[in-house]
Design a protein around this motif. Sequence first.
Motif, PDB file in Angstrom:
ATOM      1  N   GLN A   1      36.819  43.748  39.314  1.00 35.29           N
ATOM      2  CA  GLN A   1      37.614  44.558  38.990  1.00 35.29           C
ATOM      3  C   GLN A   1      37.173  45.598  40.117  1.00 35.29           C
ATOM      4  N   PRO A   2      37.993  46.105  41.487  1.00 36.25           N
ATOM      5  CA  PRO A   2      37.315  46.603  42.507  1.00 36.25           C
ATOM      6  C   PRO A   2      37.388  48.303  41.532  1.00 36.25           C
ATOM      7  N   THR A   3      35.545  48.862  42.226  1.00 34.12           N
ATOM      8  CA  THR A   3      35.061  49.767  41.649  1.00 34.12           C
ATOM      9  C   THR A   3      35.187  51.403  42.754  1.00 34.12           C
ATOM     10  N   GLY A   4      35.869  52.222  43.546  1.00 35.47           N
ATOM     11  CA  GLY A   4      35.556  52.496  44.942  1.00 35.47           C
ATOM     12  C   GLY A   4      35.639  52.067  45.616  1.00 35.47           C
ATOM     13  N   ARG A   5      34.463  51.808  46.775  1.00 30.94           N
ATOM     14  CA  ARG A   5      34.807  50.863  47.960  1.00 30.94           C
ATOM     15  C   ARG A   5      34.449  49.654  47.080  1.00 30.94           C
ATOM     16  N   GLN A   6      33.606  48.995  46.291  1.00 29.98           N
ATOM     17  CA  GLN A   6      33.372  47.531  46.446  1.00 29.98           C
ATOM     18  C   GLN A   6      34.760  47.028  45.912  1.00 29.98           C
TER      19      GLN A   6
ATOM     20  N   SER B   1      35.353  43.719  50.457  1.00 30.76           N
ATOM     21  CA  SER B   1      34.313  43.907  50.730  1.00 30.76           C
ATOM     22  C   SER B   1      33.527  43.479  50.645  1.00 30.76           C
ATOM     23  N   VAL B   2      33.083  43.078  49.631  1.00 32.80           N
ATOM     24  CA  VAL B   2      32.614  42.503  48.297  1.00 32.80           C
ATOM     25  C   VAL B   2      32.844  40.888  48.661  1.00 32.80           C
ATOM     26  N   GLN B   3      33.610  40.152  48.479  1.00 32.66           N
ATOM     27  CA  GLN B   3      34.117  38.375  48.361  1.00 32.66           C
ATOM     28  C   GLN B   3      34.780  38.162  49.635  1.00 32.66           C
ATOM     29  N   ALA B   4      35.376  39.066  50.831  1.00 31.34           N
ATOM     30  CA  ALA B   4      35.584  38.634  51.509  1.00 31.34           C
ATOM     31  C   ALA B   4      34.779  38.681  52.791  1.00 31.34           C
TER      32      ALA B   4
ATOM     33  N   LEU C   1      37.135  46.349  26.551  1.00 27.66           N
ATOM     34  CA  LEU C   1      38.731  46.875  26.803  1.00 27.66           C
ATOM     35  C   LEU C   1      39.570  46.419  27.785  1.00 27.66           C
ATOM     36  N   LYS C   2      38.672  46.566  28.847  1.00 25.50           N
ATOM     37  CA  LYS C   2      38.873  46.379  30.386  1.00 25.50           C
ATOM     38  C   LYS C   2      40.308  44.940  30.558  1.00 25.50           C
ATOM     39  N   LEU C   3      41.729  45.233  30.574  1.00 24.11           N
ATOM     40  CA  LEU C   3      42.225  44.159  31.224  1.00 24.11           C
ATOM     41  C   LEU C   3      43.216  44.721  32.421  1.00 24.11           C
ATOM     42  N   THR C   4      43.139  44.100  33.706  1.00 22.03           N
ATOM     43  CA  THR C   4      43.914  44.195  35.152  1.00 22.03           C
ATOM     44  C   THR C   4      45.156  43.772  35.782  1.00 22.03           C
TER      45      THR C   4
END
Length: 330
Positions: A83-88, A92-95, A268-271
């Motif tokens: 799950q992306p958070t802020g600038r992550q 930016s991270v995986q590609a 509980l997180k789900l996107t």
Amino acid sequence: MSARVVTVFGASGFLGTSVVRALVKRDYRVLAAVRRPDLAGHLQPLGYVSQIHALQANLRFPDSIANAVREADAVVNLVGILQPTGRQTFSSVQAEGAGAVARAAVARGIERVVHVSAIGADASSPSAYGRTKAQGEAAVLAACPGAVILRPSIIFGPGDSFFNRFAALARMTPVIPLAYPDTRFQPVFVGDVAEAVARAVDGELQGGATYELGGPEVLSFRELVQFTLDHIDRHRRIIPLSPGAARTQATVMETLDKLLLGFLPDDLKLTRDQLLLLQRDNVVSPEARREGRTLEGMGISPDALEAIVPSYLVRFRARGQFSQPGHNKL
């Protein structure tokens, strides 16, 4: 102790810890490249004094990547987010981040690069997670054609985010709502994935190849959740959700997480992006099996769920860890 040095990006995480353990057993020296070195202290007991050194690195900052690989003979990238958070962000991270690691390695003359992606990586995936995983693989191979790509299915082991998550949910709620309950998975033990990484670092795997890593069992989402419930001795009703209801649930959870500034419990997180991933089976492809690009093709006999998972789910048992599963369910 060997003079060979391996930089491991994402070394302090669930998979990273097992990868570091597998490498130090082979007498490699490990540079644990992590965003928070202060949270990597648990790695030190895995090796000899000075065998493991944590240093700060962030895939969004090329200078920190270059510093992390400066003394390395091999590079392993394990970094990924659900799950992306802020600038992550996924991109930016995986590609972009994956490509930056490979380019930094090549710039230092490092030929042995191992990149851990995921089954489900697909440039045409409706999921941003799946697309950026594929983009990361392409960027790694463009920079370093001899890199080894490893794609595991969902990974299980002590501290995993799948079986522990549903066991925790079963303690909180009388029902387990499931989106796409018939989607198939091929869970793979974290120790087997770590062994595959270590063999790639040893040079035993074919450069430029993409390996798909799955365990010995293929089970549906519903069957995996029921397996969890059986082993924690809790009776919970599994309720399949329609696609519309699942999207509504995911939207509510995403909104609630934003309102709580990201502090919604992980269980509980789900996107909505995760729902898109669930629409496709997460299993080793027939092509990979036929061509031997699997754990079995490497000579690794994958561990079964039954042999590992019950040992760390005992803390969730309804009547305590010494109760026998199958009796007196709550």
